[in-house]
Design a protein around this motif. Structure first.
Motif, PDB file in Angstrom:
ATOM      1  N   LEU A  46       1.289   0.089  -4.737  1.00 28.96           N
ATOM      2  CA  LEU A  46       2.337  -0.293  -3.777  1.00 28.96           C
ATOM      3  C   LEU A  46       3.281   0.874  -3.512  1.00 28.96           C
ATOM      4  O   LEU A  46       3.683   1.108  -2.368  1.00 28.96           O
ATOM      5  N   ILE A  57      -5.096  -2.128  -2.695  1.00 31.32           N
ATOM      6  CA  ILE A  57      -4.057  -3.111  -3.017  1.00 31.32           C
ATOM      7  C   ILE A  57      -4.605  -4.525  -2.877  1.00 31.32           C
ATOM      8  O   ILE A  57      -4.424  -5.360  -3.770  1.00 31.32           O
ATOM      9  N   CYS A  58      -5.269  -4.798  -1.771  1.00 31.86           N
ATOM     10  CA  CYS A  58      -5.822  -6.144  -1.551  1.00 31.86           C
ATOM     11  C   CYS A  58      -6.819  -6.511  -2.642  1.00 31.86           C
ATOM     12  O   CYS A  58      -6.815  -7.643  -3.149  1.00 31.86           O
ATOM     13  N   LEU A  84      -1.131  -2.087  -9.846  1.00 28.97           N
ATOM     14  CA  LEU A  84      -0.686  -2.594  -8.548  1.00 28.97           C
ATOM     15  C   LEU A  84       0.654  -1.975  -8.164  1.00 28.97           C
ATOM     16  O   LEU A  84       0.848  -1.574  -7.009  1.00 28.97           O
ATOM     17  N   VAL A 120       0.298  -9.470   0.417  1.00 27.44           N
ATOM     18  CA  VAL A 120       0.678  -8.074   0.173  1.00 27.44           C
ATOM     19  C   VAL A 120       2.027  -7.782   0.834  1.00 27.44           C
ATOM     20  O   VAL A 120       2.887  -7.128   0.241  1.00 27.44           O
ATOM     21  N   ASN A 121       2.238  -8.285   2.039  1.00 32.33           N
ATOM     22  CA  ASN A 121       3.534  -8.084   2.697  1.00 32.33           C
ATOM     23  C   ASN A 121       4.673  -8.703   1.894  1.00 32.33           C
ATOM     24  O   ASN A 121       5.743  -8.105   1.764  1.00 32.33           O
ATOM     25  N   VAL A 130      -4.856  -7.274  -5.816  1.00 29.89           N
ATOM     26  CA  VAL A 130      -4.149  -8.552  -5.693  1.00 29.89           C
ATOM     27  C   VAL A 130      -5.127  -9.713  -5.867  1.00 29.89           C
ATOM     28  O   VAL A 130      -4.815 -10.702  -6.549  1.00 29.89           O
ATOM     29  N   CYS A 158       1.773 -10.072 -10.764  1.00 32.90           N
ATOM     30  CA  CYS A 158       1.606  -8.954  -9.822  1.00 32.90           C
ATOM     31  C   CYS A 158       2.574  -7.822 -10.142  1.00 32.90           C
ATOM     32  O   CYS A 158       2.173  -6.660 -10.236  1.00 32.90           O
ATOM     33  N   TRP A 167      -4.409 -12.860   2.236  1.00 32.95           N
ATOM     34  CA  TRP A 167      -4.272 -11.731   1.313  1.00 32.95           C
ATOM     35  C   TRP A 167      -3.330 -10.672   1.876  1.00 32.95           C
ATOM     36  O   TRP A 167      -2.455 -10.167   1.164  1.00 32.95           O
ATOM     37  N   LEU A 185      -4.247   0.343   1.247  1.00 35.29           N
ATOM     38  CA  LEU A 185      -4.156  -1.085   1.538  1.00 35.29           C
ATOM     39  C   LEU A 185      -5.398  -1.825   1.046  1.00 35.29           C
ATOM     40  O   LEU A 185      -5.300  -2.918   0.476  1.00 35.29           O
ATOM     41  N   ALA A 237       2.523  -4.017   5.736  1.00 30.42           N
ATOM     42  CA  ALA A 237       1.077  -3.876   5.576  1.00 30.42           C
ATOM     43  C   ALA A 237       0.422  -4.568   6.772  1.00 30.42           C
ATOM     44  O   ALA A 237       0.556  -5.773   6.940  1.00 30.42           O
TER      45      ALA A 237
END
Length: 176
Positions: free
Chosen positions: A38, A157-158, A34, A88-89, A161, A28, A84, A154, A118
């Motif tokens: 972020l 990002i998800c 990514l 991300v958090n 990921v 990641c 998920w 967001l 997030a």
């Protein structure tokens, strides 16, 4: 890979996210796309939070929680969070809680507010009648614009990921 929706409780979803983080964080953090998403998200989140503070929403919510006997962040809101979003958090440096601060509150609510960076769309977008009645419509419109940017990033990002975690799982199966 364990299917997230099969996990019944928030503790299990947190454990899943932490396991994925431990297994896939190198991939990641090595992913330039990514990393850029972020970075952009942090900026968008800061702008929407600043707008909430400028228009007085943060103070209205604080008063409601501390003096009014509760807030919108009630127990059960955490059920909207999948693994998920929790992952991300973790990528954003959040330390996920181990227990609830107050029995009648969301698992992620702490004495200083939400512990997550997030957040789920409902947590970003929901404004109660008290807020709507007290905050100028123009300020809310500016907030909505900033929230939209936060949510769009967001989403991307998800999706990124998920792709990286899938690749991570494939590499593990092949023994790399």
């Amino acid at each position: 890979m364990l299917h997230i929706m099969a996990l019944p409780g928030i503790e299990e979803r947190i454990a899943w996210a932490e396991n994925q983080f431990s297994s896939c964080k190198e991939l990641c953090f090595a992913d330039s796309k990514l990393s850029e998403l972020l970075r952009l998200f942090r900026g968008a989140r800061t702008l929407s939070q600043s707008q909430m503070e400028r228009c007085g929403i943060v103070e209205i919510c604080r008063r409601c929680e501390m003096e009014g006997g509760g807030s919108c962040c009630g127990a059960g809101i955490e059920d909207r969070y999948d693994g998920w979003l929790l992952l991300v958090n973790l990528l954003l440096g959040v330390k996920l809680p181990r227990q609830r601060w107050k029995d009648d509150s969301c698992f992620f609510l702490g004495p200083e507010g939400c512990k997550l960076v997030a957040r789920h769309a409902i947590c970003i977008n929901y404004l109660c009648k008290e807020v709507i009645d007290q905050v100028d419509a123009e300020q809310i419109a500016r907030l909505r614009e900033k929230e939209g940017e936060e949510l769009e990033l967001l989403f991307f990002i998800c999706e990124r990921v998920k792709k990286i975690v899938k690749e991570c799982g494939t590499r593990k199966q092949k023994g790399r």
